[in-house]
Write a protein that holds these residues in place. Structure first.
Motif, mmCIF file in Angstrom:
data_model
loop_
_atom_site.group_PDB
_atom_site.id
_atom_site.type_symbol
_atom_site.label_atom_id
_atom_site.label_comp_id
_atom_site.label_asym_id
_atom_site.label_seq_id
_atom_site.Cartn_x
_atom_site.Cartn_y
_atom_site.Cartn_z
ATOM 1 N N SER A 141 -11.211 4.976 -12.103
ATOM 2 C CA SER A 141 -12.037 5.037 -10.896
ATOM 3 C C SER A 141 -11.343 4.434 -9.686
ATOM 4 O O SER A 141 -11.761 4.654 -8.554
ATOM 5 N N THR A 142 -10.303 3.635 -9.897
ATOM 6 C CA THR A 142 -9.585 2.999 -8.789
ATOM 7 C C THR A 142 -8.279 3.736 -8.538
ATOM 8 O O THR A 142 -7.441 3.848 -9.426
ATOM 9 N N ASP A 143 -8.118 4.230 -7.323
ATOM 10 C CA ASP A 143 -6.895 4.903 -6.922
ATOM 11 C C ASP A 143 -5.991 3.851 -6.277
ATOM 12 O O ASP A 143 -6.168 3.493 -5.125
ATOM 13 N N VAL A 144 -5.041 3.323 -7.037
ATOM 14 C CA VAL A 144 -4.164 2.274 -6.530
ATOM 15 C C VAL A 144 -3.052 2.915 -5.702
ATOM 16 O O VAL A 144 -2.312 3.767 -6.192
ATOM 17 N N VAL A 145 -2.951 2.506 -4.446
ATOM 18 C CA VAL A 145 -1.932 3.039 -3.538
ATOM 19 C C VAL A 145 -1.051 1.884 -3.082
ATOM 20 O O VAL A 145 -1.535 0.898 -2.524
ATOM 21 N N PHE A 146 0.244 2.004 -3.326
ATOM 22 C CA PHE A 146 1.206 0.980 -2.907
ATOM 23 C C PHE A 146 1.719 1.272 -1.498
ATOM 24 O O PHE A 146 1.806 2.436 -1.086
ATOM 25 N N ASP A 147 2.090 0.210 -0.788
ATOM 26 C CA ASP A 147 2.888 0.385 0.427
ATOM 27 C C ASP A 147 4.207 1.014 -0.011
ATOM 28 O O ASP A 147 4.901 0.463 -0.889
ATOM 29 N N PRO A 148 4.597 2.161 0.552
ATOM 30 C CA PRO A 148 5.789 2.854 0.036
ATOM 31 C C PRO A 148 7.111 2.213 0.432
ATOM 32 O O PRO A 148 8.155 2.569 -0.125
ATOM 33 N N LEU A 149 7.097 1.281 1.401
ATOM 34 C CA LEU A 149 8.330 0.607 1.822
ATOM 35 C C LEU A 149 8.467 -0.700 1.058
ATOM 36 O O LEU A 149 7.632 -1.601 1.187
ATOM 37 N N VAL A 150 9.516 -0.815 0.244
ATOM 38 C CA VAL A 150 9.718 -1.984 -0.605
ATOM 39 C C VAL A 150 10.921 -2.770 -0.095
ATOM 40 O O VAL A 150 12.046 -2.251 -0.062
ATOM 41 N N ASP A 151 10.678 -4.000 0.309
ATOM 42 C CA ASP A 151 11.734 -4.867 0.821
ATOM 43 C C ASP A 151 12.490 -5.480 -0.354
ATOM 44 O O ASP A 151 11.967 -6.347 -1.056
ATOM 45 N N LEU A 152 13.720 -5.044 -0.571
ATOM 46 C CA LEU A 152 14.497 -5.538 -1.704
ATOM 47 C C LEU A 152 14.956 -6.983 -1.521
ATOM 48 O O LEU A 152 15.469 -7.592 -2.449
ATOM 49 N N GLY A 153 14.756 -7.528 -0.321
ATOM 50 C CA GLY A 153 15.074 -8.928 -0.082
ATOM 51 C C GLY A 153 13.930 -9.862 -0.393
ATOM 52 O O GLY A 153 14.099 -11.087 -0.397
#
Length: 321
Positions: A141-153
């Protein structure tokens, strides 16, 4: 070209576009794949291994390609460039992915990507059901959406990636602790819950909002200069002059928004470039001392200590791999 990851687990190496599309489609999802330049040549290598319900992949195509999968639907895909860059459109967001930033498309958003001619990526495939279950919605029931920009630092992301590299190392061994189904299952849960805790997303398990977001124009501009020209002998005053602020203002902005300093970011970027050069080199033609000096690390003992803390192994081990 960097040393191939997961080299004992090659699924396909081909110059045939249809074969490449079919193989990657079986591992991920159906998609469109095309060379962007007339006369372009494919040199595709796909290595992959499973760890519990997740899988880790090394993928390259050779020349520049466009990949259009639409929506992933039933999986998340962390894409970490090892070399080159990618332009990844996720919904309405465009992520410029390189050795400083990864991309993380979510299943419900359309994806369209261009990988540069020299792009090589480490991919982590996470089942949607596992992510949603860890977020507390096993019924979907939960649509988990990530921020698509991932800071590798980010310290949290660096910590998470160490777990991913452990999975790759264990897969190469073939007889490590993660060859146990029970251990692999637990490890999958750690990987999934760790990503939910490390990367901003729509679930209640997301990291607490930080006053550093969104990143200011000043900090973003300085980061671009550092990423594009890490070989320059930057001083804080030089960076500040380039972005049009005083050195004190730039220092305060970095401390406030990233909890670090411009010169610490420069050191991190140079360390990443040294790592890439060691992966790309060979003991016959390259030395650790030469690579360290190239990126401004003139105290070899201190460089080795810093490198081991960041990558979990000595630089000489990376060079020999």
């Amino acid at each position: 070209m960097t040393a191939q990851m997961l080299s004992r687990h090659t699924r396909l190496a081909t110059s045939d576009l249809d074969q490449a599309r079919a193989e990657v489609g079986r591992s991920f999802c159906p998609h469109e794949l095309s060379l962007t330049e007339r006369g372009g040549r494919l040199s595709m290598v796909h290595n992959a291994a499973d760890v519990g319900g997740i899988s880790v992949h090394y993928l390259r195509y050779g020349d520049e390609v466009r990949i259009t999968p639409g929506r992933f639907e039933d999986f998340y895909l962390m894409q970490v460039p090892l070399k080159g860059q990618a332009r990844v459109k996720v919904g309405d967001r465009v992520v410029a992915s390189n050795r400083g930033y990864a991309s993380l498309p979510s299943p419900s958003l359309p994806v369209d990507m261009i990988w540069s001619a020299d792009c090589e990526q480490l991919l982590v495939h996470l089942p949607r059901r596992a992510v949603e279950a860890a977020a507390g919605a096993s019924d979907g029931s939960t649509d988990v959406v990530f921020d698509p920009l991932v800071d590798l630092g980010s310290p949290a992301i660096r910590s998470w990636l160490r777990l991913v590299h452990l999975a790759c190392d264990e897969a190469e061994l073939g007889r490590g602790v993660l060859s146990s189904p029970l251990a692999a299952s637990h490890f999958e849960q750690v990987i999934v819950s760790g990503l939910l805790a490390a990367q901003p997303n729509s679930s209640t398990l997301a990291p607490a909002p930080d006053s550093s977001t969104p990143v200011s124009r000043t900090v973003r501009a300085a980061l671009v200069l550092i990423e594009e020209c890490p070989e320059r002998p930057w001083r804080v005053a030089d960076l500040a002059g380039e972005v049009g602020v005083s050195p004190r203002t730039l220092q305060e902005a970095f401390q406030r928004e990233r909890g670090t300093t411009p010169l610490e970011e420069l050191r991190r970027t140079r360390l990443a470039r040294a790592h890439a050069d060691l992966l790309d080199g060979s003991p016959e033609s390259t030395t650790v001392t030469e690579v360290a000096a190239r990126w401004g690390f003139f105290h070899l003992g201190r460089f080795s200590q810093t490198y081991r803390a960041a990558h979990g192994q000595a630089p000489s081990t990376t060079l020999a791999s």
